[in-house]
Design a protein around this motif. Structure first.
Motif, short mmCIF file in Angstrom:
data_model
loop_
_atom_site.label_atom_id
_atom_site.label_comp_id
_atom_site.label_asym_id
_atom_site.label_seq_id
_atom_site.Cartn_x
_atom_site.Cartn_y
_atom_site.Cartn_z
N ALA A 70 0.84 -1.20 0.00
CA ALA A 70 0.00 0.00 0.00
C ALA A 70 0.87 1.25 0.00
CB ALA A 70 -0.91 -0.02 1.22
N ASP A 71 2.02 1.16 0.63
CA ASP A 71 2.94 2.29 0.67
C ASP A 71 3.45 2.63 -0.74
OD1 ASP A 71 4.47 4.20 2.32
OD2 ASP A 71 6.22 3.09 1.58
N THR A 72 3.71 1.60 -1.53
CA THR A 72 4.15 1.81 -2.91
C THR A 72 3.04 2.48 -3.73
OG1 THR A 72 5.62 -0.10 -2.87
CG2 THR A 72 4.91 0.67 -5.03
N VAL A 73 1.82 2.01 -3.55
CA VAL A 73 0.68 2.61 -4.26
C VAL A 73 0.58 4.10 -3.92
CG1 VAL A 73 -1.84 2.64 -4.50
CG2 VAL A 73 -0.62 0.46 -4.32
N ARG A 74 0.69 4.38 -2.65
CA ARG A 74 0.56 5.76 -2.17
C ARG A 74 1.66 6.66 -2.72
NH1 ARG A 74 -0.20 4.34 2.57
NH2 ARG A 74 1.95 4.21 3.28
N LYS A 75 2.88 6.18 -2.72
CA LYS A 75 4.02 7.02 -3.08
C LYS A 75 4.30 7.09 -4.58
CE LYS A 75 6.47 6.42 1.32
NZ LYS A 75 7.68 5.86 1.99
N GLU A 76 4.01 6.01 -5.31
CA GLU A 76 4.40 5.96 -6.72
C GLU A 76 3.27 6.20 -7.71
OE1 GLU A 76 6.72 2.58 -7.82
OE2 GLU A 76 7.91 2.60 -5.96
N TYR A 77 2.03 6.02 -7.29
CA TYR A 77 0.93 6.07 -8.25
C TYR A 77 -0.03 7.23 -8.03
CZ TYR A 77 2.48 1.50 -9.81
OH TYR A 77 3.24 0.46 -10.33
N PHE A 78 0.07 7.90 -6.89
CA PHE A 78 -0.86 9.00 -6.61
C PHE A 78 -0.14 10.14 -5.89
CE2 PHE A 78 -3.37 5.11 -6.76
CZ PHE A 78 -4.41 5.47 -7.60
N THR A 79 -0.80 11.25 -5.86
CA THR A 79 -0.32 12.37 -5.05
C THR A 79 -1.07 12.32 -3.72
OG1 THR A 79 -2.03 13.91 -5.79
CG2 THR A 79 -0.03 13.75 -7.14
N GLU A 80 -0.67 13.14 -2.80
CA GLU A 80 -1.33 13.17 -1.49
C GLU A 80 -2.81 13.50 -1.63
OE1 GLU A 80 -0.93 15.52 2.81
OE2 GLU A 80 0.70 15.60 1.34
N ALA A 81 -3.12 14.33 -2.63
CA ALA A 81 -4.50 14.76 -2.82
C ALA A 81 -5.36 13.74 -3.56
CB ALA A 81 -4.52 16.08 -3.59
N THR A 82 -4.74 12.83 -4.32
CA THR A 82 -5.52 11.91 -5.15
C THR A 82 -5.49 10.45 -4.69
OG1 THR A 82 -3.66 11.49 -6.68
CG2 THR A 82 -5.11 13.37 -7.17
N VAL A 83 -4.68 10.13 -3.70
CA VAL A 83 -4.55 8.74 -3.27
C VAL A 83 -5.89 8.23 -2.72
CG1 VAL A 83 -3.80 9.34 -0.92
CG2 VAL A 83 -3.18 7.12 -1.91
N PRO A 84 -6.29 7.00 -3.07
CA PRO A 84 -7.54 6.43 -2.52
C PRO A 84 -7.48 6.36 -1.00
CG PRO A 84 -6.77 5.14 -4.39
CD PRO A 84 -5.67 6.10 -4.06
N VAL A 85 -8.60 6.58 -0.38
CA VAL A 85 -8.67 6.59 1.09
C VAL A 85 -8.11 5.30 1.66
CG1 VAL A 85 -10.26 6.59 3.05
CG2 VAL A 85 -10.67 8.11 1.11
N ARG A 86 -8.34 4.20 0.97
CA ARG A 86 -7.89 2.89 1.44
C ARG A 86 -6.38 2.84 1.65
NH1 ARG A 86 -10.30 -2.04 3.20
NH2 ARG A 86 -9.05 -3.79 2.53
N PHE A 87 -5.65 3.65 0.89
CA PHE A 87 -4.19 3.59 0.93
C PHE A 87 -3.54 4.80 1.60
CE2 PHE A 87 -5.50 1.29 -2.99
CZ PHE A 87 -5.25 0.01 -2.52
N LYS A 88 -4.34 5.64 2.20
CA LYS A 88 -3.79 6.79 2.91
C LYS A 88 -3.07 6.33 4.17
CE LYS A 88 -7.05 10.44 1.49
NZ LYS A 88 -6.05 11.38 0.97
N GLU A 89 -2.08 7.10 4.58
CA GLU A 89 -1.38 6.78 5.82
C GLU A 89 -2.29 7.04 6.99
OE1 GLU A 89 3.25 7.49 5.67
OE2 GLU A 89 2.22 9.30 4.98
N ASP A 90 -2.18 6.20 8.03
CA ASP A 90 -2.99 6.38 9.23
C ASP A 90 -2.56 7.62 9.99
OD1 ASP A 90 -4.36 4.07 8.61
OD2 ASP A 90 -2.94 2.79 9.72
#
Length: 260
Positions: free
Chosen positions: A240-260
């Motif tokens: 999930a960390d890879t998805v968050r950092k490599e495929y989206f920006t902080e504003a567009t990342v799916p809620v499922r993959f946001k950092e807690d």
């Protein structure tokens, strides 16, 4: 009679024309730089005439036998072989009619969509690709109607493709495997999904992410991998960390993959 390939089309076969060359124009034109060549336009017309002659009962219009953009896409998929493109196109157009794609709507898939098992993300990824997300832990083949699952699948593919920006051709698929268990495994549905993307939406998947796959998922993957053959190269196992950092920006990342 075989058509001579001009320089532009030869470059396509040799790999100089990017696979992501835009094709969003709804009308083929020799003056449109978004199409590879005038020669490929001749191939499109050849396919179009053969479909009209040999399969007059096939529907016309968008995604029909006279849809030049669709014909061009299948020609590209079949390396500009007219016979191969004809065969695959005929199957695809008939399938769309039989499956009733034109009748699919938000309302028609509402009950199965409310399980939250799959959806199209509101934002594009960093490569401007629409994103189709599947939450495997919410898929229960013993409880859910397989026909409804298939309808939701196709509806979401159509929805994702409708969000393609100009100049983009492929979508990103994300299978969130967090919490996946044996009760979520569904080889029959995966075979359906493979057939859908191979026969009816060829080369529309740019990449598939298997996110946080547990050990119990591995036996299923070993069964599926031989079925998809070279398409296995599209699959990436990641966190999930890879998805968050490599495929989206902080504003567009799916809620499922946001950092807690």
């Amino acid at each position: 009679m075989a058509l001579r390939l001009d320089r532009s089309l030869r470059h396509y076969f040799l790999g100089f024309v990017p696979k992501t060359s835009p094709i969003r124009s709804s009308k083929v034109s020799a003056h449109n730089p978004m199409w590879p060549s005038v020669e490929s336009h001749k191939l499109i017309m050849e396919v179009k005439e053969k479909l009209k002659r040999d399969h007059p009962s096939l529907r016309v219009g968008k995604n029909g036998r006279d849809d030049e953009e669709m014909i061009f896409w299948f020609l590209k998929d079949r390396k500009f072989s007219v016979d191969d493109a004809l065969k695959k196109l005929t199957i695809a157009i008939k399938w769309r009619e039989e499956f009733g794609i034109s009748e699919l709507s938000e309302e028609s898939v509402r009950s199965i969509a409310e399980t939250g098992k799959a959806y199209v993300h509101d934002f594009l990824d960093v490569d401007d690709r629409p994103v189709l997300i599947v939450l495997a832990s919410k898929h229960f083949p013993a409880m859910h109607d397989p026909v409804e699952n298939e309808k939701l699948c196709v509806f979401l593919i159509e929805k994702a493709l409708s969000k393609l920006p100009d100049g983009k051709e492929q979508i990103l698929g994300i299978f969130d495997l967090q919490g996946f268990g044996s009760e979520n495994a569904d080889l029959k549905f995966l075979k359906f999904l493979i057939n859908v993307f191979y026969y009816y939406y060829p080369k529309r998947l740019g990449e598939v992410l298997f996110v946080d796959a547990p050990f119990v998922f591995q036996p299923l993957w070993q069964l599926v991998k031989p079925l998809i053959k070279s398409y296995a190269s599209l699959v990436r196992f990641c966190s999930a960390d890879t998805v968050r950092k490599e495929y989206f920006t902080e504003a567009t990342v799916p809620v499922r993959f946001k950092e807690d």
